[in-house]
Design a protein around this motif. Structure first.
Motif, short mmCIF file in Angstrom:
data_model
loop_
_atom_site.label_atom_id
_atom_site.label_comp_id
_atom_site.label_asym_id
_atom_site.label_seq_id
_atom_site.Cartn_x
_atom_site.Cartn_y
_atom_site.Cartn_z
N PHE A 63 0.84 -1.18 0.00
CA PHE A 63 0.00 0.00 0.00
C PHE A 63 0.89 1.24 0.00
CE2 PHE A 63 -2.64 -3.32 1.80
CZ PHE A 63 -3.87 -3.12 1.19
N CYS A 64 0.37 2.30 -0.60
CA CYS A 64 1.13 3.55 -0.66
C CYS A 64 1.26 4.14 0.74
CB CYS A 64 0.43 4.54 -1.60
SG CYS A 64 1.26 6.14 -1.69
N ARG A 65 2.45 4.62 1.07
CA ARG A 65 2.70 5.18 2.40
C ARG A 65 2.04 6.53 2.57
NH1 ARG A 65 8.71 6.21 5.06
NH2 ARG A 65 7.96 6.68 7.18
N PHE A 66 1.66 7.18 1.48
CA PHE A 66 1.14 8.54 1.54
C PHE A 66 -0.38 8.61 1.43
CE2 PHE A 66 5.33 8.39 -0.40
CZ PHE A 66 6.07 9.20 0.45
N CYS A 67 -0.96 7.73 0.56
CA CYS A 67 -2.41 7.78 0.37
C CYS A 67 -3.09 6.44 0.60
CB CYS A 67 -2.74 8.30 -1.03
SG CYS A 67 -2.17 7.21 -2.37
N ALA A 68 -2.33 5.39 0.96
CA ALA A 68 -2.87 4.05 1.28
C ALA A 68 -3.53 3.37 0.08
CB ALA A 68 -3.85 4.12 2.44
N THR A 69 -3.21 3.78 -1.12
CA THR A 69 -3.74 3.12 -2.31
C THR A 69 -2.96 1.84 -2.58
OG1 THR A 69 -4.38 5.25 -3.26
CG2 THR A 69 -4.19 3.38 -4.79
#
Length: 276
Positions: A63-69
């Motif tokens: 998952f993306c660390r910045f937006c959790a995508t």
């Protein structure tokens, strides 16, 4: 005037000791953790860009660390296995259920066929699952026999003794007959052709190839069936006849028919339905 300006000072007297007041026991309070502000995440140089915010993440993140995508699945290593939130499908052995369904359908078809087909179909189902037991004839006869090769030798229980037609060639039309003391439900018979189990030797006798089985039951009805067997070795032939009184084996053609040989049958064994 000067004396009026003086401030009186109390005399220095020894102070009385302080008396501590009684208090209730208490539990020590643990130190509270210091709260600090979270540091802002910074993109990783050369990392995997997020498909939503395009910021670079560390390799291997799900998952993306910045937006959790969720990151692109194609870029994940297949050796890592499924990540959080993605449960793999259960590997179910469907062949086992298919086999069970086929067996259940077969049993149901046999039972339904026996019920709908009436008594003959029901008897066929019973014969298929019945336990087979040996049935011993009380007499043996033949159309013709070679010297010292009587018909009873085909039912003495020994494979090195045999019945011979006494005629050269295929002995077409010659027969061997076994009779029973009372009506018997026959299911099958075992035939050992030739003069011994090893009938393919050059000095062995000829063996039956095709023959007819003529069965007479207690009502006088005659049932004829045609059969073909291999050259040598004990072989089974299914009959499934109710209330049989006699069985006649009529020769038609023979293996290794020769003017110097006769057709021989080493053993003929009958099997019926168990009464238990």
């Amino acid at each position: 005037m000067a004396r009026s300006l003086l401030v009186p000072v109390p005399e220095d007297r020894p102070s009385e000791p302080a008396v501590a007041a009684p208090v209730l026991p208490a539990r020590p309070e643990a130190a509270r953790p210091a709260v600090r502000a979270a540091e802002a995440a910074t993109p990783v140089p050369g990392g995997t860009p997020c498909p939503a915010c395009s910021l670079a993440n560390a390799p291997g993140r799900h998952f993306c660390r910045f937006c959790a995508t969720p990151m692109v699945p194609e870029r994940l290593s297949t050796a890592e296995g499924p990540y959080a939130g993605r449960r793999p499908g259960l590997a179910r052995d469907r062949s086992r259920w298919i086999v069970r369904a086929l067996i259940a359908a077969g049993v149901a078809a046999v039972v339904v066929g026996g019920v709908l087909g009436g008594p003959p179909a029901a008897r066929a189902v019973q014969d298929h699952f019945a336990t087979r037991v040996p049935v011993h004839p009380v007499s043996w006869t033949a159309s013709h026999s070679a010297p010292n090769q009587e018909p009873k030798l085909a039912g003495d229980g020994y494979s090195n003794t045999w019945w011979g037609t006494g005629y050269a060639g295929d002995s077409e039309g010659q027969y061997l007959e076994a009779a029973f003391a009372e009506p018997t439900d026959l299911l099958s018979l075992l035939i050992t052709p030739g003069s011994s189990k090893n009938t393919t030797q050059a000095d062995g006798q000829a063996t039956p190839r095709t023959f007819d089985l003529v069965v007479k039951d207690a009502s006088g009805e005659i049932r004829v069936s045609h059969h073909r067997i291999n050259d040598g070795g004990t072989q089974r032939v299914d009959l499934r006849v109710r209330d049989a009184l006699s069985v006649r084996l009529v020769l038609r053609t023979a293996w290794r028919a020769d003017p110097r040989k006769q057709v021989a049958v080493a053993e003929l064994e009958f099997f019926g339905r168990s009464v238990t």
